[in-house]
Design an enzyme around this catalytic site. Structure first.
Site, PDB file in Angstrom:
ATOM      1  CE  LYS A 154      -1.779   2.865   2.793  1.00  0.00           C
ATOM      2  NZ  LYS A 154      -1.726   4.121   1.998  1.00  0.00           N
ATOM      3  CD  GLU A 177      12.877   3.950   8.354  1.00  0.00           C
ATOM      4  OE1 GLU A 177      12.908   4.863   9.218  1.00  0.00           O
ATOM      5  OE2 GLU A 177      12.810   4.160   7.146  1.00  0.00           O
ATOM      6  CB  CYS A 201      13.063   8.828   8.181  1.00  0.00           C
ATOM      7  SG  CYS A 201      13.933   7.727   7.090  1.00  0.00           S
ATOM      8  CD  GLU A 238      10.337  12.405  11.550  1.00  0.00           C
ATOM      9  OE1 GLU A 238       9.274  11.809  11.754  1.00  0.00           O
ATOM     10  OE2 GLU A 238      11.332  11.880  11.017  1.00  0.00           O
TER      11      GLU A 238
END
Ligand code: NAP
Ligand code: MG
Length: 486
Positions: A183, A258, A292, A389
């Site tokens: 997906k 992750e 990331c 983040e």
């Protein structure tokens, strides 16, 4: 700004059991070009019933299709061919990636696409090298192990490296003999659909790779909940990773996660400062900060702080922002309007909490979801912009006195994805590398990746590894076989 001719885009349908199909509900959604804010393509929206069809196809392909009968060598040849096909269609797919995600054509052409092709070739080589062991046991028995595939793997990926992260997940899963339901992110479904087409062209049997675009809370959650899925491999936000972990408990699905990061990039006064400058810029502005492992906390030692920050500001102000398809552009637009607004709101928080805005901090005039390259100075570790983040071109610069001062500050985060150190002192470099709580540490470089090098997080950046032998093993399970010899 350039717009796509529709024929250059893959069909906006679901790829299930080797066929292009519409969603059961008939629903579609628009994927938008973030540089123009205009719809790029209409894509079929997969929901629970489509996920169910895809999982059924993957299950049949795993148990009774051609896939389990293929030799590892033949599986490897198909993966190699997918790598070749990515390479031979590189300009076309790079363009799709730019239009859908806003990344620059230069980065897509030089980084995302070649690395995706390499990942398929790397794992093509592994298909024939998945070996068990013979174990010396106490009883008069032969003991050996088999490394077997898990079965049907659900893979959920984000929008920042759409094709590359698909490659990181699909290639090792297929090399190990699993079948896949992928997906892609709602913002960037197109390159994964193109990949499905190339995989079919490479000879992959029906059902082995299914691609179902759709939304996280519907399609994604249905994949996580589906009892016919043996493992979920996820890349994305820590919050969704936690939600997936809770949901997967019911069926005890295997998980690799992750997740996010807030990576420290530490420059000591004895570093090669030109190299450190390039590392600081690339660390935060590569892929418009939607990375990331972005080096979003830049720690500068007192002796170099002022001069380095001033040069960094000048360099950041010189980065060309604009049409991602222009080879001279260094920064494209953020992936979506919602994401741009989220970044801008972090910038407001930075200002209100007392950080010094050194440059940027706003959206330029005109169309497209751009955010100016932004640097905050005098950031203290307690501020929101040093902890959360942001996932955009926003750098927090934190001054430090010495090694004893910087190590606890660098590790003062719930994340642990990556870190970097810049110094000419070999001993210090390796000492700091050991002390940093992160899954990847770069010394005198930033953002290096290789298909052979394991990648993944410590702490709330997730668990499990991608790439390399480690990444392959995450798609296998061990069976111990006992044979009586008495
Ligand atoms: P996200 O929500 O975690 O999305 C990642 C993927 O998970 C997408 O395919 C998403 O689908 C899907 N998803 C969302 N909710 C789900 C659920 N309940 N069950 C199963 N799948 C689900 O990330 P985002 O909203 O795109 O970005 C938000 C923040 O996440 C970013 O600002 C950044 O901080 C972080 N992020 C990290 C990474 C990374 O590489 N570690 C990558 C991207 C984002 P849809 O997109 O189709 O809804
Ligand atoms: Mg898009």
């Amino acid at each position: 700004m350039s717009s796509a001719s529709p024929s250059a885009l893959p069909p906006g349908r679901l790829f299930i059991d080797g066929q292009w199909v519409d969603s059961v509900s008939g629903a579609r959604f628009a994927t938008i070009n973030p540089a123009t804010e205009e719809p790029l393509a209409q894509v079929a929206e997969g929901r629970a019933e489509d996920i169910d069809r895809a999982v059924g196809a993957a299950r049949r392909a795993f148990t009774s299709g051609d896939w389990p009968r293929l030799s590892p060598a033949d599986r490897g040849r198909m993966l190699w061919r997918i790598g070749d096909l990515i390479e031979s269609h590189l300009p076309e797919i790079a363009r799709i990636e730019c239009l859908d995600s806003g990344k620059t054509i230069t980065e897509a052409t030089r980084v995302d696409l070649p690395m995706a092709a390499d990942c398929f070739r790397y794992y093509a080589g592994w298909a024939t090298k998945i070996e068990g062991e013979t174990i010396p046991v106490r009883a008069p028995c032969l003991g050996y192990t088999l490394r077997e595939p898990l079965g049907v793997v659900g893979q959920i990926i984000p929008w920042n490296f759409p094709l590359l992260l698909a490659a990181w997940k699909v290639a090792p899963a297929l090399a190990a003999g699993n079948t896949v339901v992928l997906k892609p992110a709602e913002q960037t479904p197109l390159s994964a659909l193109r990949l499905a087409d190339l995989a079919r062209e490479a000879g992959l049997p029906p059902g082995v790779l299914n691609v179902v675009p759709g939304f996280g809370p519907t399609a994604g959650a249905a994949l996580v909940d589906h009892p016919g899925v043996d493992k979920i491999a996820f890349t994305g936000s820590t919050a969704v990773g936690q939600e997936i972990m809770r949901r997967a408990a019911g069926s005890l699905k295997r998980l690799t996660l992750e997740l996010g990061g807030k990576s420290p990039n530490i420059v000591f006064a004895d570093a090669d400062l030109d190299a450190a400058m390039r590392g600081a810029l690339n660390g935060i502005f590569f892929n418009k900060g939607e990375v990331c492992t972005a080096g979003s906390r830049l720690f500068l030692e007192a002796g170099l702080h002022d001069a380095f920050l001033d040069r960094l500001r000048q360099q950041a102000e010189r980065l060309t922002q604009g049409d991602p398809l222009d080879p001279k552009t260094r920064l494209g637009p953020q992936v979506s309007e919602a994401h741009m607004r989220r970044i801008l709101s972090f910038i407001e928080t930075g200002k209100s909490e007392g950080a010094t805005l050194v440059t940027g901090g706003e959206r330029p005039d005109g169309r497209g979801w751009f955010v100016r390259p932004t640097i905050f100075g005098a950031v203290s570790p307690a501020m929101t912009i040093a902890r959360e983040e942001i996932f955009g071109p926003v750098l927090s610069v934190i001054p430090f006195k010495d090694l004893d001062d910087v190590l606890p500050a660098a590790n003062d985060t719930r994340y642990g994805l990556a870190a970097a150190i810049w110094t000419r002192d070999v001993k210090k470099a390796h000492q700091v590398a050991r002390a940093l709580q992160a899954g990847t540490v770069w010394i005198n470089t930033y953002g290096q990746y290789d298909s052979a090098m394991p990648f993944g997080g410590f702490r709330m950046s997730g668990f499990g590894r991608e790439l390399g032998r480690h990444g392959l093993m995450e798609y296998t399970q061990t069976k111990s076989v006992w044979v009586d010899l008495s």
